[in-house]
Design an enzyme around this catalytic site. Structure first.
Site, PDB file in Angstrom:
ATOM      1  N   ARG A   7       0.826  -1.209   0.000  1.00 33.18           N
ATOM      2  CA  ARG A   7       0.000   0.000   0.000  1.00 33.18           C
ATOM      3  C   ARG A   7       0.862   1.262   0.000  1.00 33.18           C
ATOM      4  NH1 ARG A   7      -4.009   0.004   4.805  1.00 33.18           N
ATOM      5  NH2 ARG A   7      -2.282  -0.968   5.937  1.00 33.18           N
ATOM      6  N   SER A  34      -6.168   4.390   3.859  1.00 39.95           N
ATOM      7  CA  SER A  34      -5.945   2.948   3.818  1.00 39.95           C
ATOM      8  C   SER A  34      -5.266   2.527   2.521  1.00 39.95           C
ATOM      9  CB  SER A  34      -7.270   2.198   3.970  1.00 39.95           C
ATOM     10  OG  SER A  34      -7.059   0.807   3.987  1.00 39.95           O
ATOM     11  N   GLU A  55     -18.389   4.475  -5.453  1.00 43.26           N
ATOM     12  CA  GLU A  55     -17.444   3.885  -6.409  1.00 43.26           C
ATOM     13  C   GLU A  55     -17.913   3.981  -7.858  1.00 43.26           C
ATOM     14  OE1 GLU A  55     -16.553   2.264  -2.412  1.00 43.26           O
ATOM     15  OE2 GLU A  55     -18.397   2.529  -3.583  1.00 43.26           O
ATOM     16  N   PHE A  80     -14.908  -3.525  -3.337  1.00 48.20           N
ATOM     17  CA  PHE A  80     -15.771  -2.442  -3.803  1.00 48.20           C
ATOM     18  C   PHE A  80     -15.448  -2.041  -5.241  1.00 48.20           C
ATOM     19  CE2 PHE A  80     -15.413  -1.335   0.912  1.00 48.20           C
ATOM     20  CZ  PHE A  80     -16.454  -2.190   1.243  1.00 48.20           C
ATOM     21  N   ASP A 114     -12.196  -7.305   9.200  1.00 53.16           N
ATOM     22  CA  ASP A 114     -13.529  -6.854   8.790  1.00 53.16           C
ATOM     23  C   ASP A 114     -14.407  -7.936   8.178  1.00 53.16           C
ATOM     24  OD1 ASP A 114     -13.262  -4.240   9.677  1.00 53.16           O
ATOM     25  OD2 ASP A 114     -12.201  -3.624   7.869  1.00 53.16           O
ATOM     26  N   ARG A 164      -3.093  -5.806   1.976  1.00 55.22           N
ATOM     27  CA  ARG A 164      -3.162  -4.841   3.070  1.00 55.22           C
ATOM     28  C   ARG A 164      -1.943  -4.930   4.001  1.00 55.22           C
ATOM     29  NH1 ARG A 164      -7.510  -2.011   5.262  1.00 55.22           N
ATOM     30  NH2 ARG A 164      -7.294  -1.393   7.452  1.00 55.22           N
TER      31      ARG A 164
END
Length: 310
Positions: A7, A34, A55, A80, A114, A164
């Site tokens: 990231r 993020s 989005e 997403f 999550d 991530r």
């Protein structure tokens, strides 16, 4: 082995590209801290568009910007990007071959806290099925930087799948990167393990264990899922007794399916290591989740041994 964040590498490279090319713009769906597109925002606020949790609108706006000569990078979580904006990615961007770059961050199971609603275990299958869409899965932060730079000059829509968590570094800084190329990390003669993303490190661990058992395993980083170098896959598989694929993705439609398609018509046996036909879940840490879904070096070793016994 040292590790680094994909990231952060993505954000840093966007800034580098922004300094080199004023046509680079970034769009974000309320997740900039993020995805790390916030780095671009800090450097070029006038070329950064916060679109909110919308989005579809972000993808449509990027399409319009591309028609004015801009090179838009849109960023959000992979689930997403693939799910909420699918219609725009297919109908507007891909059919017209628009020059939009899509960052699917927190891909696979890497957003361990999550759960299934934020984990993308089907994005490679969806994205590679869209005509004109290029699909990339970097192995580490170094390859991420090389990929993002290559994306900026590569024509048409490109999807990059970002993890991530910090991942081990396998890419040589001096190595020339090219979209569509296969990267062999370890040589071997008995079996070839095709892997990408976090599963490359698991494949390397498996290869070390197999060596102790007298099995010579070749490990190949397939960081470009589409366009896939089918001739290269066939060549790397020649002489091997079996092929095993390893991916942080559903075994339906991802890397395993792509390799099987490339090897159709050949007699070489193949086995998949990946997420079975199920959704993800939440966990206290990433390794716990990888273990739960069988995304481990031990699972790769078991797959290789099973294939060699047949």
């Amino acid at each position: 082995m040292s590790t680094k964040s994909q990231r952060v590498a993505y954000g840093e490279t966007l800034v580098e590209l922004g300094k080199e090319n004023k046509n680079i713009v970034a769009l974000e769906a309320d997740l900039g801290k993020s995805t790390m597109s916030c780095m671009f925002e800090s450097e070029f606020p006038e070329r950064y568009f916060e679109m909110g949790i919308a989005e579809q609108n972000m993808a449509s706006t990027a399409a319009g910007l591309s028609l004015t000569g801009k090179i838009p990078f849109i960023s959000t979580f992979a689930i997403f990007a693939m799910g909420r904006a699918y219609d725009q990615l297919r109908q507007t961007i891909s059919i017209a071959k628009l020059n939009v770059k899509i960052c699917g961050s927190s891909s696979g199971l890497s957003d361990f806290g999550d759960g299934s609603t934020h984990q993308a275990i089907e994005d490679m299958a969806v994205m590679r099925a869209i005509p004109n869409m290029t699909v990339l899965v970097p192995v580490d932060a170094i390859e991420t930087k090389k990929m993002v730079k290559a994306m900026a000059s590569y024509p048409g829509p490109v999807y990059i799948r970002i993890n991530r968590n910090d991942l081990p570094l396998y890419t040589d800084e001096a190595q020339t990167y090219e979209i569509g190329k296969l990267y062999q990390i370890k040589d071997g003669k008995d079996v070839v393990i095709f892997a990408n993303g976090v599963m490359v490190s698991k494949a390397m661990e498996a290869a070390e264990q197999l060596e102790k058992e007298g099995v010579s395993a070749k490990v190949v980083n397939v960081s470009t899922i589409k366009p896939l170098d089918q001739d290269g896959i066939i060549e790397l598989s020649k002489g091997c007794k079996a092929v095993v694929t390893a991916e942080e993705h559903s075994i339906i439609g991802g890397l395993g399916s792509a390799i099987a398609e490339a090897l159709r018509g050949t007699a070489i046996p193949i086995e998949f290591v990946g997420v079975k036909d199920c959704f993800g879940t939440s966990a206290s840490n990433y390794d716990e989740l990888l273990e739960c879904y069988g995304l481990t070096s031990a699972a790769i070793v078991d797959a290789v041994e099973s294939m060699l016994k047949k």
